[in-house]
Write an enzyme that holds these catalytic residues in place. Structure first.
Site, short mmCIF file in Angstrom:
data_model
loop_
_atom_site.label_atom_id
_atom_site.label_comp_id
_atom_site.label_asym_id
_atom_site.label_seq_id
_atom_site.Cartn_x
_atom_site.Cartn_y
_atom_site.Cartn_z
N GLU A 194 0.80 -1.24 0.00
CA GLU A 194 0.00 0.00 0.00
C GLU A 194 0.83 1.28 0.00
O GLU A 194 0.97 1.96 1.03
CB GLU A 194 -0.91 0.03 1.24
N GLU A 387 -5.61 -7.82 -1.06
CA GLU A 387 -6.29 -7.84 0.24
C GLU A 387 -7.76 -7.53 0.05
O GLU A 387 -8.12 -6.61 -0.70
CB GLU A 387 -5.73 -6.77 1.19
C1 BGP Z 1 -4.48 -2.88 5.14
C2 BGP Z 1 -3.15 -3.37 5.60
C3 BGP Z 1 -3.16 -4.65 6.36
C4 BGP Z 1 -4.41 -4.93 7.16
C5 BGP Z 1 -5.68 -4.41 6.55
C6 BGP Z 1 -6.89 -4.41 7.48
O1 BGP Z 1 -4.45 -1.51 4.98
O2 BGP Z 1 -2.28 -3.55 4.50
O3 BGP Z 1 -1.97 -4.73 7.07
O4 BGP Z 1 -4.26 -4.75 8.48
O5 BGP Z 1 -5.54 -3.12 6.03
O6 BGP Z 1 -6.84 -3.31 8.33
P1 BGP Z 1 -7.00 -3.40 9.89
O7 BGP Z 1 -6.04 -4.43 10.34
O8 BGP Z 1 -6.68 -2.05 10.40
O9 BGP Z 1 -8.41 -3.78 10.15
#
Ligand code: BGP
Length: 490
Positions: A194, A387
């Protein structure tokens, strides 16, 4: 040209994790302290408090306290899901689910504990080699994130994070070790998770501490420039060391809908798309700084310092494929009174047509189809959903089961959306569900915000056995993969 009917043969069904969120083992195997190890727990805070910059940003005071702390204490990333010790058991579970690909990341501080060490830490190199060989032995391809946020804390304390150009060379030293040691074991490489996170979560993305910067935005975009260069140089280096290697890029994709037919709202949407999404992929895929950013930089009094040759570096290191995270959509409007809701990395305007997760992220499978079409139309490069997932509160029943019908519904609808996008003509390589196993949340540092198909018996304070349990969604995804997305029934 024949109309496609669904997922192509060889579609890469998978799951994703990140080292800092799943591993734990923060001070083992020669690993150095990193930025994630310094982020204190925050599960006691309210949603409102979590929206405050004071929560999202790192301070010198917090860093000093973290460096002093000798144990895992209030630092959830130091424990993760204990994946560092249980990786074999975890890979067995992923293989049982039928994953075709595993997206994982390497911790920079396991390879170079201080980031600027002359020699790498052999124990760290060997550790990941065992994990990667474990994936091969179980028939899973590997999608390797070379840097998923956390960097050795020394690079923050001594160099000031990514705003310092020296980090490019230090990163390339690290990248070279990965390419040289794992070239035979990795199928898809990703230099940075990201890229736009540097703007939205600056400590994670560009490793900046608010109270140490005079002109914060200037430092953010300078840091991003260095990351763009590091990414482009990594693409070039990887291609040279491993001919034919596939090296991509990634952003957190923020899909916007216009709030009304007012021209002002339409212009706002164009700007939101440019500033939060297109800037990053335009640099990494087209290899150019787009003109619309000049106006933005002028407005914000930002001057990105470039050296002669930087433009060529960007042009020569463009990505082979585009990956992105997708969680929610939001509204673009100039109406400042519009009701707000949370989303990944940002708080945005709420869409009355959508429902949201317990954490306020608006559930929108069609937005994924739209996003895939937009990215394919603009760049015509293969796409990868790196993701997508649902963070929810799960209940572990006394018999060891977890009934997560809500996660199955979320997954089914997003799989259907991808199938529609493929029929629309999009070239989609694969899908790695975020948080294939429960892990520490990136934004809220909670274990109780669970994403996994595999439950980990641990709470926000790190209490529990850390044993693994298969949720109902585990079996659903197993069947989805076995039928290549044909059987999406109960
Ligand atoms: C993305 C990241 C991940 C992951 C995901 C979910 O932005 O790349 O590392 O954590 O988000 O977010 P969160 O864990 O804050 O719910």
């Amino acid at each position: 040209m024949a109309l496609r009917t669904g997922f192509p043969k060889g579609f890469l069904w998978g799951g994703a994790t990140a080292a800092s969120q799943v591993e734990g083992g923060w001070n083992e195997g020669g690993k150095g302290l990193d930025t994630a190890d310094c982020r204190p727990a925050a599960s006691h805070l309210t949603t409102e408090q979590r929206r405050e910059p004071a929560f999202k940003e790192m301070t010198s005071e917090k860093i000093a306290a973290a460096i002093q702390c000798p144990d895992a204490g209030e630092y959830p990333f130091r424990r993760g899901s204990d994946g560092y010790h249980r990786w074999e058991e975890d890979l067995d579970l992923y293989a049982e689910m039928g994953l075709k690909v595993y997206r994982m990341s390497v911790s920079w501080a396991r390879i170079f504990p201080n980031g600027d060490d002359v020699e790498p830490n052999q124990e760290g190199i060997d550790y990941y080699r065992r994990v990667l060989e474990g994936c091969r032995a179980r028939g899973m391809k590997v999608f390797l994130t070379m840097l998923h946020y956390s960097i050795p804390i020394n690079l923050v304390e001594k160099y000031g994070g990514w705003k310092n150009r020296e980090l490019i060379d230090l990163y390339l030293r690290y990248a070279r070790v990965l390419f040289e040691n794992y070239g035979d074991l990795v199928d898809y490489w990703l230099p940075f998770n990201e890229m736009n996170a540097g703007r939205f979560l600056p400590f994670n993305g560009t490793a900046l501490i608010r109270d140490r910067e005079e002109h914060f935005d200037q430092s953010v975009y300078q840091g991003l420039h260095h990351q763009f260069l590091a990414s482009a140089l990594a693409v070039k280096l990887g291609h040279r060391l491993i001919p034919g290697s596939q090296i991509g890029c990634m952003i957190a994709r923020f899909c916007h809908y216009v709030g009304s037919c007012r021209p002002e709202d339409q212009l706002q949407m164009l700007r939101d798309e440019q500033y939060t999404n297109w800037f990053y992929t335009d640099v990494m895929v087209r290899g150019i700084y787009p003109e619309y950013m000049e106006r933005y930089f002028d407005l914000k009094n930002i001057e990105v310092k470039m050296q002669p040759g930087d433009q060529q570096i960007l042009q020569k290191g463009t990505a082979d494929f585009i990956s992105f995270s997708y969680y929610f959509t939001q509204i673009s409007t100039v109406d400042t009174a519009w009701e707000k809701t949370d989303g990944n990395l940002v708080t945005g305007s709420k869409n009355p047509y959508l429902t949201a997760s317990e954490w306020g992220w608006q559930y929108d499978p069609m937005g994924l189809r739209i996003t895939l079409n937009q990215l394919w139309d603009r760049y015509r490069k293969p796409l990868f959903v790196a993701e997508n997932g649902l963070g929810a509160t799960d209940v572990l029943e006394p018999d060891g089961t977890v009934h997560d019908a809500y996660r199955i519904a979320y997954l089914r609808h997003h799989v259907e959306a991808m199938r529609e996008a493929i029929i629309d003509g999009v070239n989609l390589l694969g899908y790695t569900w975020w948080g294939v196993i429960d892990l520490v949340s990136n934004a809220t540092m909670q274990m109780s915000k669970r994403y996994g198909f595999i439950y980990v018996d641990a709470d926000d304070g790190g209490n529990g056995t850390f044993d693994r349990f298969k949720k109902d969604s585990f079996y659903w995804y197993q069947k989805c993969i076995a039928t290549n997305g044909e059987d999406l029934g109960e």
